[in-house]
Scaffold this motif. Structure first.
Motif, PDB file in Angstrom:
ATOM      1  N   ARG A   1       0.829  -1.214   0.000  1.00 51.44           N
ATOM      2  CA  ARG A   1       0.000   0.000   0.000  1.00 51.44           C
ATOM      3  C   ARG A   1       0.857   1.256   0.000  1.00 51.44           C
ATOM      4  NH1 ARG A   1      -3.080  -1.337   4.816  1.00 51.44           N
ATOM      5  NH2 ARG A   1      -3.270  -3.534   4.358  1.00 51.44           N
ATOM      6  N   ILE A   2       1.949   1.245   0.753  1.00 52.47           N
ATOM      7  CA  ILE A   2       2.849   2.404   0.768  1.00 52.47           C
ATOM      8  C   ILE A   2       3.497   2.590  -0.595  1.00 52.47           C
ATOM      9  CG2 ILE A   2       5.033   3.262   1.710  1.00 52.47           C
ATOM     10  CD1 ILE A   2       4.177   2.067   4.397  1.00 52.47           C
ATOM     11  N   LEU A   3       3.965   1.490  -1.209  1.00 52.18           N
ATOM     12  CA  LEU A   3       4.582   1.586  -2.542  1.00 52.18           C
ATOM     13  C   LEU A   3       3.594   2.134  -3.568  1.00 52.18           C
ATOM     14  CD1 LEU A   3       6.623  -1.731  -2.752  1.00 52.18           C
ATOM     15  CD2 LEU A   3       7.529   0.587  -2.662  1.00 52.18           C
ATOM     16  N   LEU A   4       2.368   1.630  -3.567  1.00 55.05           N
ATOM     17  CA  LEU A   4       1.373   2.097  -4.533  1.00 55.05           C
ATOM     18  C   LEU A   4       0.999   3.556  -4.296  1.00 55.05           C
ATOM     19  CD1 LEU A   4      -0.949  -1.018  -4.836  1.00 55.05           C
ATOM     20  CD2 LEU A   4       0.630  -0.117  -6.543  1.00 55.05           C
ATOM     21  N   ALA A   5       0.806   3.925  -3.045  1.00 58.74           N
ATOM     22  CA  ALA A   5       0.458   5.318  -2.746  1.00 58.74           C
ATOM     23  C   ALA A   5       1.598   6.258  -3.117  1.00 58.74           C
ATOM     24  CB  ALA A   5       0.105   5.464  -1.269  1.00 58.74           C
ATOM     25  N   ALA A   6       2.818   5.860  -2.830  1.00 60.03           N
ATOM     26  CA  ALA A   6       3.974   6.695  -3.179  1.00 60.03           C
ATOM     27  C   ALA A   6       4.122   6.810  -4.690  1.00 60.03           C
ATOM     28  CB  ALA A   6       5.239   6.115  -2.567  1.00 60.03           C
ATOM     29  N   ALA A   7       3.921   5.719  -5.401  1.00 59.66           N
ATOM     30  CA  ALA A   7       4.042   5.758  -6.858  1.00 59.66           C
ATOM     31  C   ALA A   7       2.966   6.645  -7.462  1.00 59.66           C
ATOM     32  CB  ALA A   7       3.953   4.353  -7.433  1.00 59.66           C
ATOM     33  N   ARG A   8       1.754   6.549  -6.959  1.00 56.52           N
ATOM     34  CA  ARG A   8       0.672   7.397  -7.489  1.00 56.52           C
ATOM     35  C   ARG A   8       0.907   8.872  -7.191  1.00 56.52           C
ATOM     36  NH1 ARG A   8      -3.152   3.143  -5.348  1.00 56.52           N
ATOM     37  NH2 ARG A   8      -3.528   1.818  -7.155  1.00 56.52           N
ATOM     38  N   ALA A   9       1.446   9.169  -6.017  1.00 55.06           N
ATOM     39  CA  ALA A   9       1.625  10.555  -5.613  1.00 55.06           C
ATOM     40  C   ALA A   9       2.856  11.210  -6.223  1.00 55.06           C
ATOM     41  CB  ALA A   9       1.709  10.640  -4.088  1.00 55.06           C
TER      42      ALA A   9
ATOM     43  N   LEU B   1      11.271   4.860  -7.657  1.00 53.14           N
ATOM     44  CA  LEU B   1      10.275   4.445  -6.670  1.00 53.14           C
ATOM     45  C   LEU B   1      10.809   4.609  -5.247  1.00 53.14           C
ATOM     46  CD1 LEU B   1       7.426   3.457  -6.319  1.00 53.14           C
ATOM     47  CD2 LEU B   1       8.269   1.126  -6.403  1.00 53.14           C
ATOM     48  N   GLY B   2      12.088   4.358  -5.061  1.00 50.44           N
ATOM     49  CA  GLY B   2      12.686   4.583  -3.745  1.00 50.44           C
ATOM     50  C   GLY B   2      12.606   6.044  -3.332  1.00 50.44           C
ATOM     51  N   ALA B   3      12.874   6.949  -4.277  1.00 47.09           N
ATOM     52  CA  ALA B   3      12.767   8.381  -3.988  1.00 47.09           C
ATOM     53  C   ALA B   3      11.315   8.771  -3.719  1.00 47.09           C
ATOM     54  CB  ALA B   3      13.316   9.179  -5.168  1.00 47.09           C
TER      55      ALA B   3
ATOM     56  N   TYR C   1       7.081  10.317   0.085  1.00 46.77           N
ATOM     57  CA  TYR C   1       5.768   9.992   0.637  1.00 46.77           C
ATOM     58  C   TYR C   1       5.846   9.825   2.148  1.00 46.77           C
ATOM     59  CZ  TYR C   1       1.472   7.401   1.543  1.00 46.77           C
ATOM     60  OH  TYR C   1       0.271   6.980   2.033  1.00 46.77           O
ATOM     61  N   LEU C   2       6.835   9.082   2.625  1.00 47.90           N
ATOM     62  CA  LEU C   2       6.962   8.866   4.065  1.00 47.90           C
ATOM     63  C   LEU C   2       7.320  10.152   4.798  1.00 47.90           C
ATOM     64  CD1 LEU C   2       8.733   5.391   4.160  1.00 47.90           C
ATOM     65  CD2 LEU C   2       6.334   5.922   4.624  1.00 47.90           C
ATOM     66  N   CYS C   3       8.148  10.982   4.192  1.00 46.23           N
ATOM     67  CA  CYS C   3       8.502  12.263   4.798  1.00 46.23           C
ATOM     68  C   CYS C   3       7.261  13.148   4.907  1.00 46.23           C
ATOM     69  CB  CYS C   3       9.582  12.950   3.978  1.00 46.23           C
ATOM     70  SG  CYS C   3      10.125  14.522   4.666  1.00 46.23           S
ATOM     71  N   GLY C   4       6.456  13.172   3.846  1.00 49.75           N
ATOM     72  CA  GLY C   4       5.226  13.965   3.868  1.00 49.75           C
ATOM     73  C   GLY C   4       4.215  13.431   4.853  1.00 49.75           C
ATOM     74  N   SER C   5       4.100  12.119   4.968  1.00 51.45           N
ATOM     75  CA  SER C   5       3.131  11.551   5.907  1.00 51.45           C
ATOM     76  C   SER C   5       3.576  11.768   7.354  1.00 51.45           C
ATOM     77  CB  SER C   5       2.905  10.063   5.625  1.00 51.45           C
ATOM     78  OG  SER C   5       4.072   9.323   5.886  1.00 51.45           O
ATOM     79  N   GLN C   6       4.877  11.777   7.611  1.00 49.72           N
ATOM     80  CA  GLN C   6       5.360  12.052   8.966  1.00 49.72           C
ATOM     81  C   GLN C   6       5.141  13.512   9.328  1.00 49.72           C
ATOM     82  OE1 GLN C   6       9.415  10.766   8.999  1.00 49.72           O
ATOM     83  NE2 GLN C   6       8.893   8.612   9.289  1.00 49.72           N
ATOM     84  N   GLN C   7       5.283  14.414   8.376  1.00 50.10           N
ATOM     85  CA  GLN C   7       5.045  15.827   8.641  1.00 50.10           C
ATOM     86  C   GLN C   7       3.575  16.095   8.922  1.00 50.10           C
ATOM     87  OE1 GLN C   7       6.699  17.979   5.363  1.00 50.10           O
ATOM     88  NE2 GLN C   7       8.809  17.754   6.097  1.00 50.10           N
ATOM     89  N   ARG C   8       2.686  15.352   8.239  1.00 51.08           N
ATOM     90  CA  ARG C   8       1.255  15.526   8.501  1.00 51.08           C
ATOM     91  C   ARG C   8       0.879  14.957   9.873  1.00 51.08           C
ATOM     92  NH1 ARG C   8       0.461  14.068   2.674  1.00 51.08           N
ATOM     93  NH2 ARG C   8       0.844  11.994   3.461  1.00 51.08           N
TER      94      ARG C   8
END
Length: 91
Positions: A5-13, A73-75, A80-87
């Motif tokens: 789910r994290i990979l798919l959400a990050a790829a879409r975003a 995808l790694g980037a 994505y994780l940086c943005g989700s932690q900030q939120r």
């Protein structure tokens, strides 16, 4: 499943073209393998050439997947994780 789910959400975003790139490579791989399998007699190619091309493209597809997962995808996952932690922690 959470990782997928994290990979798919990050790829879409952050990397929406990943699915197009992988799909194009996969279609080109199948099409060229089919052409080489059907044309060896008329082109004078050896009968094993279709198998060689399939193995070659399998290796190319593997290298592309390793590059995609470690590069773009790694980037995207890092962003994505940086943005989700900030939120989650708006401090």
């Amino acid at each position: 499943m959470a990782r997928v789910r994290i990979l798919l959400a990050a790829a879409r975003a952050h990397n929406p073209w990943i699915f197009v790139r992988i799909g194009m490579v996969f279609v080109l791989m199948l099409a060229s393998t089919a052409v080489v399998n059907f044309l060896p007699v008329s082109l004078g190619l050896p009968t094993w050439s279709g198998s060689a091309v399939a193995l070659l493209y399998g290796g190319v597809f593997y290298v592309l997947m390793v590059w995609e997962l470690n590069g773009p995808l790694g980037a995207a996952v890092a962003k994505y994780l940086c943005g989700s932690q900030q939120r989650a922690n708006p401090v």
